[in-house]
Design a protein around this motif. Structure first.
Motif, PDB file in Angstrom:
ATOM      1  N   GLY A 192      -1.015   2.564   3.816  1.00 17.67           N
ATOM      2  CA  GLY A 192      -1.632   1.593   4.707  1.00 17.67           C
ATOM      3  C   GLY A 192      -1.119   1.807   6.123  1.00 17.67           C
ATOM      4  N   SER A 213       0.850  -1.200   0.000  1.00 19.18           N
ATOM      5  CA  SER A 213       0.000   0.000   0.000  1.00 19.18           C
ATOM      6  C   SER A 213       0.879   1.241   0.000  1.00 19.18           C
ATOM      7  CB  SER A 213      -0.922   0.001   1.224  1.00 19.18           C
ATOM      8  OG  SER A 213      -1.720  -1.140   1.247  1.00 19.18           O
ATOM      9  N   GLU A 233       1.248  -3.184   8.266  1.00 21.50           N
ATOM     10  CA  GLU A 233       1.475  -3.843   6.982  1.00 21.50           C
ATOM     11  C   GLU A 233       2.940  -4.249   6.816  1.00 21.50           C
ATOM     12  OE1 GLU A 233       1.211  -2.598   2.300  1.00 21.50           O
ATOM     13  OE2 GLU A 233      -0.425  -1.957   3.605  1.00 21.50           O
TER      14      GLU A 233
END
Length: 162
Positions: free
Chosen positions: A108, A65, A112
């Motif tokens: 994100g 992300s 993550e």
């Protein structure tokens, strides 16, 4: 004039968080003091450079992300140190590396980040630990033979930092 064919194609990634800090990884099984660096890795034959940067980011940090913020226009070069040239297998006859650098922002959550995510795919762990820090710390954390290259990266992406 430098012969770029003597340098292995490579990409590097500076990952920023929303506060403008950058991600540093502590190199696996590498003793201090210069054992922190940004994700980086080789480019496969015919691979798009941004795709290679995203692949390396995923393989080394688990991050997918991320939004692209900037990239260097030209290759940034560094030579391998003489003591490393004894390991011909690792350097495959190259004098050093030519790198294109990419700045991404993590979009994100920090959760993550998974330094062991790539092991399931047969990959190796690149980093033992990670932290957020200031971009201008980079040259003090990296091995001396990469400092000039990191100084160029810091200048290229300084406008993105905290």
């Amino acid at each position: 004039m430098t012969d770029l064919d003597l340098y292995r194609a490579n990409v590097g990634v500076v990952l920023f968080n929303r506060e403008g800090q950058v991600w540093y990884g502590q190199r696996h099984a590498t003793p201090p003091p210069w054992n922190w660096q940004f994700p980086q890795g080789g480019v496969d034959e015919g691979e798009d450079l941004e795709a290679a940067a995203r692949r390396e980011l995923r393989e080394e940090t688990g991050v997918v992300s991320a939004e692209l913020l900037a990239a260097t226009d030209d290759w940034i070069l560094y030579d391998f140190p003489p003591e490393a040239m004894n390991n011909a297998k690792a350097w495959r006859g190259f004098t050093g590396q030519k790198q294109r650098w990419f700045a991404f922002r993590l979009i994100g959550p920090d959760s993550e980040i998974d330094l062991k995510s790539h092991i399931d795919e047969g990959g190796e762990v690149e980093f033992d630990a990670w932290r957020w820090g200031r971009l201008d710390e980079a040259c003090d954390l990296i091995v001396p033979f990469k400092r000039d290259a990191y100084a160029q990266v810091v200048r290229a992406f300084a406008h993105l930092g905290a």
